[in-house]
Scaffold this active site. Structure first.
Site, short mmCIF file in Angstrom:
data_model
loop_
_atom_site.label_atom_id
_atom_site.label_comp_id
_atom_site.label_asym_id
_atom_site.label_seq_id
_atom_site.Cartn_x
_atom_site.Cartn_y
_atom_site.Cartn_z
N CYS A 92 0.81 -1.23 0.00
CA CYS A 92 0.00 0.00 0.00
C CYS A 92 0.84 1.28 0.00
O CYS A 92 0.39 2.31 -0.48
CB CYS A 92 -0.99 0.01 1.16
N HIS A 99 -2.56 1.30 7.11
CA HIS A 99 -2.81 1.39 5.68
C HIS A 99 -2.52 2.80 5.18
O HIS A 99 -2.81 3.79 5.86
CB HIS A 99 -4.27 1.02 5.42
#
Length: 318
Positions: free
Chosen positions: A82, A157
């Site tokens: 990510c 994230h």
């Protein structure tokens, strides 16, 4: 499809990551506050990278734009990617003359032209050059610890905020499409519009939650200062004010050079394997009969801290 390592949320790591892709004209700076002054000091800001604790079931803060045609967006197809996903989604949506993407990103962009977001993400996961640069930040491990604990590990994230065609988009690789957060308010800079959006997102979490990190992708500051010096020299300007400006610019260029040197040193240390040194040191301490006393001392110190915390808690409650 190879494995991807976890990436630390650090401006030095992200700056070297971007330059490792061959991209020029940008760098990454960390933001410690959402106030206007923090943003003003870093302009131009091309996009923001936000790290947060991911929670199952969180709804997007805007509208999924599945019909977006002029937005580059790659869905995330593999774990731990990510960080690079956020950077690539950001850079390939910025169209500024000062930014040179470099052959790696340009060739990837051309290759996936016409793909849907899922296939772009799949292609990104298999892009060898990008994955190699990403994995150059893997921490060396001589052995793995098998820790069986019922506690679940927190998941973090990275996502991107970027202005596109007068609107603000959140690009989250875990979603199936870009998230339209609305128009940039007339007469306002896009950062003025996005700041309260990020603030509201943070407010959704429990009080005391500090596991957030916000970084800005900005113009290359050293290049900006050198460009201004060249303009002054070409114009032949000469005054006390100009002399002071030249001095300030030279100082800022020096500061940027020193910062990049520091980033490189820190990244070398991140990659270095310290485990053999630690193992040897523990062996020496054990041989000299110092290891067990040091461990006992550390355990006693930790126990005392826990008792002090409990006493402070009881005092606060009364």
């Amino acid at each position: 499809m190879g494995d991807w390592c976890l990436i630390e949320s650090d401006p030095g790591v992200f700056t070297e990551l971007i330059r490792g892709f061959g991209c020029e004209g940008v760098q990454v700076e960390e933001l410690y506050s959402l106030d206007d002054e923090s943003f003003c000091q870093l302009r131009p800001i091309y996009g923001l990278i936000f790290l947060f604790k991911w929670r199952q079931g969180d709804e997007p803060s805007g509208t999924l734009d599945a019909d977006s045609k002029n937005i580059f967006f790659a869905q995330q197809a593999i774990s731990n990617a990510c960080a690079t996903q956020a950077i690539v989604n950001l850079l390939l949506n910025v169209h500024e003359q000062e930014i040179k993407l470099g052959s790696t990103l340009e060739e990837f962009r051309d290759f996936v032209s016409g793909f849907d977001s899922a296939n772009i993400g799949l292609a990104l996961s298999n892009q060898e050059k990008i994955r190699t640069v990403h994995n150059s930040f893997a921490r060396p491990q001589v052995f793995e610890l098998d820790i069986r604990s019922p506690a679940k590990e927190d998941n973090y994230h990275f996502i991107t905020y970027v202005p596109i065609n007068g609107r603000i988009y959140e690009l989250d690789g875990l979603r199936e499409a870009p998230i339209d957060l609305g128009p940039i308010k007339e007469g306002e800079d896009w950062l003025t519009t996005v700041r309260p959006i990020i603030a509201r997102r943070i407010e959704k979490y429990n009080e005391g939650e500090i596991h957030f990190n916000l970084m800005a992708v900005i113009g290359d500051r050293k290049a900006k200062y050198e460009k201004r010096l060249a303009e002054i020299a070409e114009a032949g300007m000469d005054s006390d004010d100009v002399a002071q400006e030249v001095y300030n610019l030279q100082s800022m260029i020096h500061d940027e050079e020193e910062k990049m040197k520091r980033y490189r040193k820190e990244n070398v240390r991140r990659r270095h394997n310290y485990i053999p040194f630690i193992v040897e040191m523990l062996k020496i301490l054990a041989k000299e009969g110092k290891l067990v006393p040091l461990v006992e001392q550390a355990l006693d110190k930790n126990a005392k801290k826990e008792l002090e915390k409990e006493a402070q808690k009881k005092t606060a409650e009364t």
